[in-house]
Design an enzyme around this catalytic site. Sequence first.
Site, PDB file in Angstrom:
ATOM      1  N   CYS A 309      26.795   3.003   3.153  1.00  0.00           N
ATOM      2  CA  CYS A 309      28.174   2.615   2.596  1.00  0.00           C
ATOM      3  C   CYS A 309      28.192   1.897   1.288  1.00  0.00           C
ATOM      4  CB  CYS A 309      28.758   1.663   3.715  1.00  0.00           C
ATOM      5  SG  CYS A 309      27.891   0.268   4.102  1.00  0.00           S
ATOM      6  N   ARG A 339      14.163   1.849   6.546  1.00  0.00           N
ATOM      7  CA  ARG A 339      13.905   0.348   6.654  1.00  0.00           C
ATOM      8  C   ARG A 339      12.530   0.146   7.084  1.00  0.00           C
ATOM      9  NH1 ARG A 339      19.640  -0.938   9.999  1.00  0.00           N
ATOM     10  NH2 ARG A 339      20.776   0.195   8.409  1.00  0.00           N
ATOM     11  N   GLU A 341      10.023  -1.551   8.976  1.00  0.00           N
ATOM     12  CA  GLU A 341      10.287  -2.222  10.325  1.00  0.00           C
ATOM     13  C   GLU A 341       8.793  -3.119  10.496  1.00  0.00           C
ATOM     14  OE1 GLU A 341      12.419  -2.635  12.401  1.00  0.00           O
ATOM     15  OE2 GLU A 341      13.894  -1.067  11.795  1.00  0.00           O
ATOM     16  N   GLU A 358      27.658   8.482   8.047  1.00  0.00           N
ATOM     17  CA  GLU A 358      28.304   7.255   7.869  1.00  0.00           C
ATOM     18  C   GLU A 358      29.672   7.312   7.384  1.00  0.00           C
ATOM     19  OE1 GLU A 358      26.377   3.705   5.853  1.00  0.00           O
ATOM     20  OE2 GLU A 358      27.707   2.670   7.693  1.00  0.00           O
ATOM     21  N   ASP A 419      29.487  -2.967  18.798  1.00  0.00           N
ATOM     22  CA  ASP A 419      28.298  -2.305  19.112  1.00  0.00           C
ATOM     23  C   ASP A 419      28.247  -1.310  20.141  1.00  0.00           C
ATOM     24  OD1 ASP A 419      26.739  -3.219  17.107  1.00  0.00           O
ATOM     25  OD2 ASP A 419      25.281  -4.312  18.224  1.00  0.00           O
ATOM     26  N   GLU A 437      21.447   0.062  21.017  1.00  0.00           N
ATOM     27  CA  GLU A 437      22.421   0.224  20.343  1.00  0.00           C
ATOM     28  C   GLU A 437      22.163   1.412  19.578  1.00  0.00           C
ATOM     29  OE1 GLU A 437      22.609  -2.488  16.695  1.00  0.00           O
ATOM     30  OE2 GLU A 437      24.070  -0.913  15.981  1.00  0.00           O
ATOM     31  N   ASN A 440      27.754   1.985  15.893  1.00  0.00           N
ATOM     32  CA  ASN A 440      28.613   0.686  15.483  1.00  0.00           C
ATOM     33  C   ASN A 440      29.721   1.167  15.067  1.00  0.00           C
ATOM     34  OD1 ASN A 440      28.079   0.645  13.025  1.00  0.00           O
ATOM     35  ND2 ASN A 440      26.239  -0.072  13.313  1.00  0.00           N
ATOM     36  N   CYS A 465      33.096   0.561   8.172  1.00  0.00           N
ATOM     37  CA  CYS A 465      32.394   1.623   8.238  1.00  0.00           C
ATOM     38  C   CYS A 465      31.840   1.910   9.905  1.00  0.00           C
ATOM     39  CB  CYS A 465      31.106   1.535   7.318  1.00  0.00           C
ATOM     40  SG  CYS A 465      29.950   0.175   7.620  1.00  0.00           S
ATOM     41  N   ARG A 472      19.652   7.815  17.269  1.00  0.00           N
ATOM     42  CA  ARG A 472      20.140   7.004  18.382  1.00  0.00           C
ATOM     43  C   ARG A 472      20.673   7.725  19.467  1.00  0.00           C
ATOM     44  NH1 ARG A 472      19.445   1.132  17.077  1.00  0.00           N
ATOM     45  NH2 ARG A 472      17.472   1.231  15.828  1.00  0.00           N
TER      46      ARG A 472
END
Lengths: 506, 506
Positions: A309, A339, A341, A358, A419, A437, A440, A465, A472
């Site tokens: 976003c 990311r 981690e 997204e 979520d 999760e 979202n 967003c 996932r």
Amino acid sequence: MNAGFIMKFDLQGKFILSGDATSFKKDLEQFIANFNKTLAKKDKDQKATIKAFKIQKNTLSLTIVSDGNFRPHNALLQIKNVLSKELGKKHHVGVRDITIQQYTIEFELEKPPLKDTNIPFAKLKFKGKQATMVLKDVDEEFLRRNYIDRMINLVKEKVENQYYEGKAEFWKLIWESKAKKPVWSKDPTEEMVKRDWLRQGPTKGKWFYRPQITAIFRAMEQIAIKEVLEPLGFQEIIESHIVPFDVWLKTGHLEGMPGEFYYVAEPATRDVEQWQKFIDLTKITKEIPFEELEKNLSTPTAGICYAQCPVIYWSFKGKTISESSLPIFIYDKTANSCRYESGGRHGIERVDEFHRLEPVYIGTREQLLKLRDKLLDCYKHVFNDILDLEWRMAWVTPWYMKQAGKIGDTDVQDTGTIDFEAYMPYRGDRKKSEWLEFQNLSILGDKYIKSFNIKAQKSELWSGCSGIGLERWTTAFLAQKGLDPKNWPSGFKEYLKELPKGITFL
Amino acid sequence: MNAGFIMKFDLQGKFILSGDATSFKKDLEQFIANFNKTLAKKDKDQKATIKAFKIQKNTLSLTIVSDGNFRPHNALLQIKNVLSKELGKKHHVGVRDITIQQYTIEFELEKPPLKDTNIPFAKLKFKGKQATMVLKDVDEEFLRRNYIDRMINLVKEKVENQYYEGKAEFWKLIWESKAKKPVWSKDPTEEMVKRDWLRQGPTKGKWFYRPQITAIFRAMEQIAIKEVLEPLGFQEIIESHIVPFDVWLKTGHLEGMPGEFYYVAEPATRDVEQWQKFIDLTKITKEIPFEELEKNLSTPTAGICYAQCPVIYWSFKGKTISESSLPIFIYDKTANSCRYESGGRHGIERVDEFHRLEPVYIGTREQLLKLRDKLLDCYKHVFNDILDLEWRMAWVTPWYMKQAGKIGDTDVQDTGTIDFEAYMPYRGDRKKSEWLEFQNLSILGDKYIKSFNIKAQKSELWSGCSGIGLERWTTAFLAQKGLDPKNWPSGFKEYLKELPKGITFL
């Protein structure tokens, strides 16, 4: 600053003049008396005064105090302007330099700190809820840049956060499906690795997805597009996956999670001559000459996409959107996200690199609240009728809203994040184990609209967003439904008629 | 080394022993005489001799010469082993250290150098085609690592390249379409920017593609999948877009174009405490504290995808492929590619970030030559019947084949690269202007197969790849056919029935 807050300022500053002031000491005394009168005439809340001063050769030392909204450092800058003008005209003397030797700021916190609290540029002392911030040897540039107020805010924020640390995040159930009997209780990633559907690497937390799992990802992507995005009128865009720091400064990501980015360093030059030693050493040693590499790289000024976003908001930066284009419903599925981690990586469900659609929506409050209802209907249809999942929805408070302190405490909200969580049979009992999760949905009010100065022809804008992660969705589905297509729900099989044959190794 | 090459080696080395050798000087002399005999007994080509030696306390100095294939530095390492054993047994003395004070290597080039030529670790002198390489103060590790031979090769390569510099690349026309009347002669990128289909940024050479151009990209992608990849049996995989250096060491990219990568730096830690000062400074100053950033980043060990095939090869590294899986036809369309272009950027056709489908094929020579014919048929169908382009094909020599010197000089080739070029009306006359390379197709023999140690159950493997760039297909098409769908060929309109409405700004 909250107006109700009691604050006290005590500033000891110094002007260095371009000539000796002894001869016009009287004029200076008069100047200061006048300035104090001007200060006194202002709004009652602006209780600033030049409490003391001293003239020594070419130095004018001042002590300015205030317990109102008018900051002594702002007074000091004002004095400089007026003084320069008057002295210049009359005595041909200018102000060479301005420094603060000491600046003491007292302010009240909502609660006392729970532990040692520090910030850059100042020493902090606490006495119950009373905070004292002492700065020394501060220059003019520092004053002009409005650091002081941000420092006060930072102290307050740090102490406030101490009360949140370790506390459970806000979580409020909205809806849950009925329990469903899972097909198996294995970890899907492990099983897929055994079947050569997947290979870990080539770097940490990344995967190489072979044809079978890729086909499942693409089926999930088609479901998201055909069952959610296209029916609601979302248009696809393609954004860059390289995000410059100025975008993350505006969204707050840069101060929020600098330890979680993959940073991007450009070559300092493309010139082969500059790289010659690196090239020669690599050819001779067949190893990386890191010292040469570092010489030839620029310091990063960007990172790899963390969420899609921010760059979408950037694309509207400073623009005025035609009323006829509202609401704007767009999505990106091209920028791969990274990311860092470190710990916590697990299978394809907690990774360093992931693939998301997204959707971002920009419109009036009413338009977005209506969209949220429709999105929820579509998602429910997908998770119930197509993927046949055991799942639930809950209100949560994401990081960027935590500090606002206003949201996440009520059942029904205009702004906030929902979520979507799926039961993961391999993690154990559905009541005790952590659910995944896997989706979202947020409405963020005007937070990013303001940061990026986005305007509509007439309407007040909000935005939001909703991240749809292929890893996932897939891992939630496979954890419940297994790897054998014969156990998959018919709705899903319409999107994936047959698994590709893949590659067989010896 | 080419056997026909005349080479001379002269090495002055030194052993430091753990004790004084004066007492067993005779033994050492005998040892050296024996070693010379052993050397003489070997193959005629291995004309190495210990020409002189000197014993001084705990130092044994040697001069070893050779004009054959047996390298004096290898002799030196052998002497160390034998000497250690003998002296240890008999005199309880070991070899502490081994150094080369000077190592002179003479060898012949095919042609004399055209300019100053240097490499690391040695001084070079040239006399016509005769090269002399002098190393000083070299340690044992250096000898063991086989640097010497790679240094000789590097000198030869550098001189050879001097003869290629500035010369036109090999280019041989294979096929060309008939001339077609273009719809317009404008630069499509400029026109799309005016229409808000595109926005440059947020970083150099990247673009934000709004709905209209995105829809065109997706139509191109569908054409590639439905008309080329799926009919030929290609299966999709998803690879990571982060490529570690060891992969690029194997493909040769790292020594080939280090100035063209976007490098990736990971955080040195995810620990918030370590990042606290960075966070605090960012919050107070609203600027990037680069000094703090640099402290918290690791040196890059990876870069962003430059081409997709290296990671695909990596995925087969060390594997043995079942015969039943051959030929392997796979493609990636997920990893976004980045190339640091500095100069030379233009519109969406020469960019720093681009989007490609990259088919990779692994199989026997016969399987790949058959595939090439089929791929060419499919591409011709797409460019002639669907996109209706004015285009041509030519044999070219890509960078990774240039140094092999064997390919690119014949009309019909087993291995090599075919470039697909499209006429760009906005660049001017079709005979004089540069056409756009919008596609390529390579068969690479066993180059990458060997680098990544990929095996089949029985067959000898070859590989190849073919890059399908969405930016390139799109820009070639739009440059010839314009932005108005009514002028687009009906074959293309079947893949894009309608342009999305996009977003209107004031």
